[in-house]
Design a protein around this motif. Structure first.
Motif, PDB file in Angstrom:
ATOM      1  N   ASP A  55       0.874  -1.174   0.000  1.00 25.49           N
ATOM      2  CA  ASP A  55       0.000   0.000   0.000  1.00 25.49           C
ATOM      3  C   ASP A  55       0.908   1.218   0.000  1.00 25.49           C
ATOM      4  O   ASP A  55       1.818   1.327   0.824  1.00 25.49           O
ATOM      5  N   LEU A  56       0.661   2.133  -0.927  1.00 25.81           N
ATOM      6  CA  LEU A  56       1.608   3.218  -1.140  1.00 25.81           C
ATOM      7  C   LEU A  56       1.174   4.492  -0.426  1.00 25.81           C
ATOM      8  O   LEU A  56       0.055   4.970  -0.615  1.00 25.81           O
ATOM      9  N   PRO A  57       2.059   5.066   0.387  1.00 27.13           N
ATOM     10  CA  PRO A  57       1.810   6.409   0.907  1.00 27.13           C
ATOM     11  C   PRO A  57       2.071   7.432  -0.188  1.00 27.13           C
ATOM     12  O   PRO A  57       2.480   7.085  -1.298  1.00 27.13           O
ATOM     13  N   ASP A  58       1.857   8.706   0.120  1.00 27.78           N
ATOM     14  CA  ASP A  58       2.186   9.774  -0.826  1.00 27.78           C
ATOM     15  C   ASP A  58       3.702   9.886  -0.885  1.00 27.78           C
ATOM     16  O   ASP A  58       4.333  10.485  -0.029  1.00 27.78           O
ATOM     17  N   SER A  59       4.298   9.288  -1.930  1.00 27.86           N
ATOM     18  CA  SER A  59       5.746   9.152  -1.967  1.00 27.86           C
ATOM     19  C   SER A  59       6.427  10.132  -2.924  1.00 27.86           C
ATOM     20  O   SER A  59       7.639  10.109  -3.055  1.00 27.86           O
ATOM     21  N   GLY A  60       5.663  10.975  -3.588  1.00 21.14           N
ATOM     22  CA  GLY A  60       6.273  11.863  -4.571  1.00 21.14           C
ATOM     23  C   GLY A  60       6.646  11.156  -5.853  1.00 21.14           C
ATOM     24  O   GLY A  60       7.391  11.695  -6.668  1.00 21.14           O
ATOM     25  N   LEU A  61       6.107   9.945  -6.040  1.00 23.98           N
ATOM     26  CA  LEU A  61       6.380   9.183  -7.250  1.00 23.98           C
ATOM     27  C   LEU A  61       5.111   9.075  -8.073  1.00 23.98           C
ATOM     28  O   LEU A  61       4.000   9.109  -7.556  1.00 23.98           O
ATOM     29  N   GLN A  62       5.291   8.926  -9.368  1.00 20.06           N
ATOM     30  CA  GLN A  62       4.175   8.627 -10.245  1.00 20.06           C
ATOM     31  C   GLN A  62       4.137   7.131 -10.488  1.00 20.06           C
ATOM     32  O   GLN A  62       5.163   6.453 -10.399  1.00 20.06           O
ATOM     33  N   GLY A  63       2.973   6.592 -10.785  1.00 19.25           N
ATOM     34  CA  GLY A  63       2.918   5.155 -10.962  1.00 19.25           C
ATOM     35  C   GLY A  63       1.702   4.677 -11.716  1.00 19.25           C
ATOM     36  O   GLY A  63       0.809   5.444 -12.068  1.00 19.25           O
ATOM     37  N   ARG A  64       1.712   3.368 -11.939  1.00 17.61           N
ATOM     38  CA  ARG A  64       0.616   2.701 -12.634  1.00 17.61           C
ATOM     39  C   ARG A  64       0.317   1.395 -11.896  1.00 17.61           C
ATOM     40  O   ARG A  64       1.215   0.597 -11.643  1.00 17.61           O
ATOM     41  N   ARG A  65      -0.934   1.196 -11.546  1.00 15.79           N
ATOM     42  CA  ARG A  65      -1.329  -0.017 -10.839  1.00 15.79           C
ATOM     43  C   ARG A  65      -1.313  -1.194 -11.812  1.00 15.79           C
ATOM     44  O   ARG A  65      -1.878  -1.135 -12.899  1.00 15.79           O
ATOM     45  N   LEU A  66      -0.681  -2.283 -11.380  1.00 24.21           N
ATOM     46  CA  LEU A  66      -0.563  -3.467 -12.220  1.00 24.21           C
ATOM     47  C   LEU A  66      -1.474  -4.602 -11.775  1.00 24.21           C
ATOM     48  O   LEU A  66      -1.674  -5.560 -12.525  1.00 24.21           O
ATOM     49  N   GLY A  67      -1.994  -4.526 -10.576  1.00 23.00           N
ATOM     50  CA  GLY A  67      -2.844  -5.586 -10.072  1.00 23.00           C
ATOM     51  C   GLY A  67      -2.805  -5.640  -8.570  1.00 23.00           C
ATOM     52  O   GLY A  67      -2.446  -4.666  -7.905  1.00 23.00           O
ATOM     53  N   ALA A  68      -3.185  -6.792  -8.006  1.00 23.01           N
ATOM     54  CA  ALA A  68      -3.189  -6.982  -6.561  1.00 23.01           C
ATOM     55  C   ALA A  68      -2.833  -8.430  -6.255  1.00 23.01           C
ATOM     56  O   ALA A  68      -3.104  -9.326  -7.058  1.00 23.01           O
ATOM     57  N   LEU A  69      -2.245  -8.649  -5.098  1.00 22.21           N
ATOM     58  CA  LEU A  69      -1.711  -9.955  -4.745  1.00 22.21           C
ATOM     59  C   LEU A  69      -2.338 -10.466  -3.444  1.00 22.21           C
ATOM     60  O   LEU A  69      -2.362  -9.754  -2.440  1.00 22.21           O
ATOM     61  N   ARG A  70      -2.811 -11.707  -3.483  1.00 21.34           N
ATOM     62  CA  ARG A  70      -3.455 -12.304  -2.316  1.00 21.34           C
ATOM     63  C   ARG A  70      -2.427 -12.753  -1.287  1.00 21.34           C
ATOM     64  O   ARG A  70      -1.319 -13.163  -1.619  1.00 21.34           O
ATOM     65  N   ARG A  71      -2.835 -12.711  -0.010  1.00 18.79           N
ATOM     66  CA  ARG A  71      -2.067 -13.287   1.088  1.00 18.79           C
ATOM     67  C   ARG A  71      -2.883 -14.428   1.692  1.00 18.79           C
ATOM     68  O   ARG A  71      -4.067 -14.243   1.996  1.00 18.79           O
ATOM     69  N   VAL A  72      -2.258 -15.595   1.834  1.00 20.94           N
ATOM     70  CA  VAL A  72      -3.017 -16.786   2.188  1.00 20.94           C
ATOM     71  C   VAL A  72      -2.322 -17.577   3.291  1.00 20.94           C
ATOM     72  O   VAL A  72      -1.112 -17.451   3.517  1.00 20.94           O
ATOM     73  N   VAL A  73      -3.122 -18.404   3.972  1.00 22.70           N
ATOM     74  CA  VAL A  73      -2.605 -19.402   4.903  1.00 22.70           C
ATOM     75  C   VAL A  73      -2.596 -20.739   4.162  1.00 22.70           C
ATOM     76  O   VAL A  73      -3.528 -21.063   3.426  1.00 22.70           O
ATOM     77  N   PHE A  74      -1.551 -21.530   4.378  1.00 23.52           N
ATOM     78  CA  PHE A  74      -1.425 -22.785   3.636  1.00 23.52           C
ATOM     79  C   PHE A  74      -0.735 -23.833   4.502  1.00 23.52           C
ATOM     80  O   PHE A  74      -0.017 -23.507   5.467  1.00 23.52           O
ATOM     81  N   GLY A  75      -0.954 -25.078   4.152  1.00 24.42           N
ATOM     82  CA  GLY A  75      -0.325 -26.169   4.883  1.00 24.42           C
ATOM     83  C   GLY A  75      -0.216 -27.402   4.014  1.00 24.42           C
ATOM     84  O   GLY A  75      -0.850 -27.505   2.961  1.00 24.42           O
ATOM     85  N   ALA A  76       0.570 -28.358   4.463  1.00 24.52           N
ATOM     86  CA  ALA A  76       0.771 -29.603   3.724  1.00 24.52           C
ATOM     87  C   ALA A  76      -0.351 -30.587   4.047  1.00 24.52           C
ATOM     88  O   ALA A  76      -0.887 -30.594   5.173  1.00 24.52           O
ATOM     89  N   PRO A  77      -0.734 -31.446   3.103  1.00 25.89           N
ATOM     90  CA  PRO A  77      -1.747 -32.473   3.392  1.00 25.89           C
ATOM     91  C   PRO A  77      -1.380 -33.319   4.606  1.00 25.89           C
ATOM     92  O   PRO A  77      -2.260 -33.699   5.398  1.00 25.89           O
ATOM     93  N   SER A  78      -0.088 -33.607   4.781  1.00 24.75           N
ATOM     94  CA  SER A  78       0.326 -34.436   5.922  1.00 24.75           C
ATOM     95  C   SER A  78       0.026 -33.740   7.253  1.00 24.75           C
ATOM     96  O   SER A  78      -0.333 -34.402   8.243  1.00 24.75           O
TER      97      SER A  78
END
Length: 297
Positions: free
Chosen positions: A147-170
């Motif tokens: 998440d970007l604060p006001d950084s004095g930079l110009q930009g272009r949004r490319l997408g969004a990335l999920r954060r997940v919980v995961f585990g092994a079948p075992s």
């Protein structure tokens, strides 16, 4: 309608306070600048500049006219530069910054296509998980996941990335699956020790973002170490989905608690603030936006 050179002459006179200085700045003769001012005043129907033998000063109408015309003239000049720049092929060295794991998997394939299409461009790719300063590191462009604060930079949004919980079948066979984020307090969770608040996992619960404290017997300072430990059933992990996609696709781990995932983290291409980024930056960002196609990955 006033000619563009008449408006340019007026702006220079207003800023230098002298027809002579304006002529010198524009590389025109004093007579030519004087004619431009007279033509502009004739066109608008009011005196814009009070002239004396030593200096020139804006009239009240001239002050108001200057405030309206200056931004418009800058936009016209910028449009001229942009049109001329678009005719030239991208060239030179393009210095790009990107996260350590994201760069090789996602950027390098696109860079390969870009360099094939633009053989006069050289690429200097700098991989780092720190929020580097573009000017200090002499970078033209960075790809940033946050998440970007006001950084004095110009930009272009490319997408969004999920954060997940995961585990092994075992792991799930031995310990079961948590049904809610609060159930994680009774499960072994693998924490990355090098990251701040890595033992506080974020979730959306009842429409609000909440952090759940987790712990486990195994900890590691790198994400690859965390992923290996999860794959061997030592506990549950928490990570951007794109970093574990191969583990998910091969069935080594399974994603859980999807109904409680926090808001996806946006990903941007950023460059230093100016109205006209170089052709090489624009061309690469256009290709990046077209090929990356990341949305809730």
């Amino acid at each position: 309608m006033s000619r563009l050179e008449d408006l340019e002459a007026f702006i220079r006179i207003a800023e230098t306070g002298s027809l002579t200085a304006a002529a010198r700045r524009l590389g025109r003769s004093l007579q030519a600048v004087s004619r431009s001012l007279a033509s502009l005043e004739d066109d608008v129907g009011v005196q814009l500049v009070h002239r004396t033998t030593r200096q020139s000063a804006l009239s009240e109408a001239g002050h108001a006219f200057y405030q309206r015309v200056k931004p418009a003239l800058l936009d016209i000049q910028e449009a001229r530069l942009e049109a001329a720049d678009r005719k030239s092929a991208p060239s030179g060295v393009l210095r790009i910054g990107a996260p350590t794991l994201f760069g090789p998997d996602f950027l390098v394939p696109i860079i390969a296509d870009f360099m094939t299409a633009h053989p006069q461009v050289e690429i200097d790719l700098q991989l780092s998980d720190s929020f580097v300063d573009l000017a200090a590191e002499e970078l033209d462009l960075v790809v940033r996941i946050a998440d970007l604060p006001d950084s004095g930079l110009q930009g272009r949004r490319l997408g969004a990335l999920r954060r997940v919980v995961f585990g092994a079948p075992s792991y799930f066979e031995r310990h079961g699956r948590p049904a809610r984020p609060t159930d994680l307090r009774q499960h072994a969770c693998i924490v990355r020790t090098a990251a701040q608040r890595s033992d506080q996992w974020a979730f959306q619960i009842d429409g609000k973002t909440r952090r759940i404290g987790v712990r486990g017997a195994f900890r590691c300072n790198t994400m690859p170490g965390v992923y290996a430990a999860v794959s061997y059933g030592l506990g549950l992990g928490y990570s951007p989905l794109w970093q574990i996609r191969r583990l998910v696709e091969t069935g080594q781990v399974q994603v859980i608690l999807e109904d409680f995932e926090p808001k996806p983290v946006p990903i941007h291409a950023l460059w230093r603030e100016n109205k006209l980024p170089p052709a090489k930056v624009r061309a690469f960002v256009d290709l990046l936006a077209g090929q990356l196609r990341i949305e809730d990955l």
